[in-house]
Design a protein around this motif. Sequence first.
Motif, PDB file in Angstrom:
ATOM      1  N   ILE A 118       4.277  76.397 -12.083  1.00 39.43           N
ATOM      2  CA  ILE A 118       4.117  76.602 -10.644  1.00 39.43           C
ATOM      3  C   ILE A 118       5.106  75.775  -9.812  1.00 39.43           C
ATOM      4  O   ILE A 118       4.878  75.467  -8.670  1.00 39.43           O
ATOM      5  N   LYS A 119       6.232  75.397 -10.390  1.00 36.10           N
ATOM      6  CA  LYS A 119       7.292  74.723  -9.635  1.00 36.10           C
ATOM      7  C   LYS A 119       8.184  75.780  -9.000  1.00 36.10           C
ATOM      8  O   LYS A 119       8.309  76.908  -9.497  1.00 36.10           O
ATOM      9  N   LYS A 120       8.837  75.416  -7.915  1.00 32.06           N
ATOM     10  CA  LYS A 120       9.712  76.332  -7.195  1.00 32.06           C
ATOM     11  C   LYS A 120      10.897  76.735  -8.067  1.00 32.06           C
ATOM     12  O   LYS A 120      11.483  75.900  -8.759  1.00 32.06           O
ATOM     13  N   VAL A 121      11.229  78.024  -8.067  1.00 33.33           N
ATOM     14  CA  VAL A 121      12.399  78.518  -8.790  1.00 33.33           C
ATOM     15  C   VAL A 121      13.323  79.229  -7.810  1.00 33.33           C
ATOM     16  O   VAL A 121      12.877  79.834  -6.840  1.00 33.33           O
ATOM     17  N   MET A 122      14.608  79.139  -8.067  1.00 30.25           N
ATOM     18  CA  MET A 122      15.617  79.787  -7.238  1.00 30.25           C
ATOM     19  C   MET A 122      16.402  80.761  -8.122  1.00 30.25           C
ATOM     20  O   MET A 122      16.669  80.464  -9.285  1.00 30.25           O
ATOM     21  N   PRO A 123      16.783  81.919  -7.581  1.00 29.46           N
ATOM     22  CA  PRO A 123      17.536  82.877  -8.393  1.00 29.46           C
ATOM     23  C   PRO A 123      18.986  82.441  -8.576  1.00 29.46           C
ATOM     24  O   PRO A 123      19.613  81.929  -7.654  1.00 29.46           O
ATOM     25  N   THR A 124      19.478  82.626  -9.776  1.00 27.33           N
ATOM     26  CA  THR A 124      20.888  82.424 -10.087  1.00 27.33           C
ATOM     27  C   THR A 124      21.389  83.720 -10.705  1.00 27.33           C
ATOM     28  O   THR A 124      20.932  84.089 -11.790  1.00 27.33           O
TER      29      THR A 124
END
Length: 74
Positions: free
Chosen positions: A49-55
């Motif tokens: 449940i940690k924030k993820v960013m798209p790469t």
Amino acid sequence: MFLNMMSIKELLEANWSSQVKDYIITVQGKIREIDSSFRWYYVSCKTCIKKVMPTYGIYMCGTCKKECDYPLVM
């Protein structure tokens, strides 16, 4: 019509077999209200449940190092 459609009441009262790992069902519902008091959100990992960013269109969790196929919107 869907053969696996059930109401929320039927879903909650269903007798699920422990022998079956996954069930696929369709639940029809009606949205009665949208709470827009919290205007922020973030996309998070399903595992930690940690924030993820798209790469390059791929959501990769920096904490647990797993690719998030269907990340959560929190």
